[in-house]
Structure formats: structure tokens, C-alpha cells
Design an enzyme around this catalytic site. Structure first.
Site: not given
Length: 293
Positions: A108, A153, A245
Site C-alpha cells: 500500500h 501487503d 508502514s
């Protein structure tokens, strides 16, 4: 690249969305957020302008994962830690050096144009003697990545050249063994250190966390967890969050996971951080690097 907006707009957006939904929202490590398109999943990529001064409120256009209640990492202890930058100095995600010319990060975190900084300790853009700068020339997300479900992910990023190995810049091995409950790990990043407020640290933050059982993970997030994820945290409310992230989770000297998503606000009791379970992807990582080198 998302258009930068005043920081108060994003704080107001997050507060209004939370009030309207009346529920705790999930935080991704880096998707753009807009008040025009509220979502149950709030992105957590940082997009902090490093030129604004470390430690100030965010100058960003979306939320981002961060280390909550961590501490300053010791210098030279995380030589695989990378920062993904938009424009000259805008942090939007972390990443991990796993090969002399390849990084891993969260899927992402994908952007069309970005730079990569390795060997840098401070969030400030001021030059550090150990730093090395690169361009990302190829991004390869896992073909099974799904949003907003967050399965698979992870993404590989190819650098425009190989790194020069030093004490500040070197790769880490990806673990082929899945983590067991109770395993002690370390997560690192430059994400915001407060939640729901946004406040970025001056230097790289580190946090010791423990892997939770898959049952506890599933109990915390019913019908949202699969075997491409694992949960980790602690009872004291320490957690990764927005801006972290794609950053590393290191257990027993090997890369075990990547910061993926979690609850918002971060560091809530019984709502652990959720990480990409890299032991499930070692074959894909190796084959993808070989096929694109």
C-alpha cells in the site's frame, strides 16, 4: 503524488470522520486520505516534509504509521532501515534493504516516483556522512495484494544501482520460519509518536514488541486476519503506527515482518499492530528478484 494540504485540515478530517463513524477506524501504513472520500480504513503513510523540522506537527497530506511509546534507536543498529521520500524530503513510508539492490516495503506504499534514503538516522534532511541516496526504478507489489483487506501487503522495490556496504547500510536476511507466540521482536521507523495527534520524532525510533498468538490476533480483529498477517504489541500500549508502514519487524536477527495496518488511534489496549508475515513469501521474494535483476 497527492496534493499537500494544511495540517489542520487532516486533523479536522480525521476527527470528523471518527465522530461520524462512531467506531474505531483501521490505519493503513500509507494510502492517501481525503475528506471528500471518507473510508473505514484510514491510511497511515506519513508524507512528512522533513524540511519543516523534526518533531513538529505533520506537514502532510495523509495519516501515517508510527512508533508509539518507543525510544531513540542506537545509531548504526538498523542499517537495513530505509526511508521512502516524495519530492526532495517528504517521508511517506519505511522500507527494508533485503538485497544490495532491492528493498521490501508494504504494497500500500506504492507510488510512481520516489527517492530512497539509506544510512540516515535523523528525520531531518541535513546530510549525514553514512547516508546513501537512490531512485526507485521498479516497484513490484505482490500479485495477491488486496485492498482494503490488506492480505499479501508487500512490495519489492529495485534501486537504480547497488548499495555500497558500510556499517550504516547493509541488507538483512528474510526469515523463512514463521514466528511463534511470545517471540520478541523490534520494530523501527520515523512515524508519528502520538495518536490521534501527529508529532514526528527527531531520530529513528525503536520499540520491542512480542508476537501474539493467531487466536488473539483474530479475536482482536474478527474476520480480518489471515495467515499472511501476524499481530504483535505489548500490554503497555506500545505500538507501531502511521508513518512506520513498510518498515521492519526484526526477530532473532532476521526480518520477520513489515508494518502493515492497525487500529486508530494507535496503541490501544487489546488492539495490536498487524504485520505482513514474510515467512509466507520467501519463495516469491527470491524468484522475483532473480527474474528482474
Amino acid at each position: 503524488m497527492a496534493t499537500a494540504r494544511p495540517p489542520w485540515m487532516w486533523v479536522l478530517c480525521a476527527l470528523i470522520t471518527a465522530l461520524l463513524l462512531g467506531v474505531t477506524e483501521h490505519v493503513l501504513a500509507n494510502n492517501d486520505v481525503s475528506c471528500d472520500h471518507p473510508s473505514n480504513t484510514v491510511p497511515s503513510g506519513s508524507n512528512q516534509d522533513l524540511g519543516a523540522g523534526a518533531g513538529e506537527d505533520a506537514r502532510s497530506d495523509d495519516s501515517s504509521s508510527r512508533i508509539i511509546n518507543g525510544s531513540d534507536c542506537d545509531m548504526h543498529t538498523q542499517p537495513w532501515q530505509a526511508a521512502l521520500l516524495l519530492r526532495p524530503n517528504q517521508l511517506y513510508c519505511g522500507a527494508v534493504l533485503v538485497h544490495p539492490q532491492w528493498l521490501l516495503t508494504a504494497a500500500h506504499c506504492r507510488k510512481k516516483v520516489f527517492r530512497v534514503r539509506l544510512g540516515h538516522y535523523s528525520l531531518s534532511p541535513v546530510y549525514e556522512s553514512g547516508q546513501q541516496m537512490f531512485q526507485g526504478v521498479k516497484s513490484i507489489p505482490h500479485p495477491g495484494y488486496s485492498h482494503p483487506g490488506h492480505s499479501n501487503d508487500l512490495m519489492l522495490i529495485k534501486l537504480n544501482r547497488r548499495i555500497r556496504p558500510t556499517k550504516d547500510v547493509r541488507p538483512i536476511n528474510v526469515s523463512s520460519h514463521c514466528p511463534s507466540a511470545g517471540t520478541k521482536c523490534l520494530v523501527s521507523g520515523w512515524g508519528t509518536t502520538k495518536s490521534p495527534q501527529v508529532h514526528f520524532p527527531k531520530v529513528l525510533q525503536c520499540l520491542n514488541i512480542s508476537v501474539l498468538s493467531q487466536k488473539r490476533c483474530e479475536d482482536a480483529y474478527p474476520r480480518q486476519i489471515d495467515d499472511t498477517m501476524f499481530c504483535a504489541g505489548d500490554k503497555a500500549g506500545r505500538d507501531s503506527c502511521q508513518g512506520d508502514s513498510g518498515g521492519p519487524v526484526v526477530c532473532n536477527g532476521s526480518l520477520q515482518g513489515l508494518v502493515s495496518w492497525g487500529d486508530y488511534p494507535c496503541a490501544r489496549p487489546n488492539r495490536p499492530g498487524v504485520y505482513t508475515n514474510l515467512c509466507k513469501f520467501t519463495k516469491w521474494i527470491q524468484e522475483t528478484i532473480q527474474a528482474n535483476s
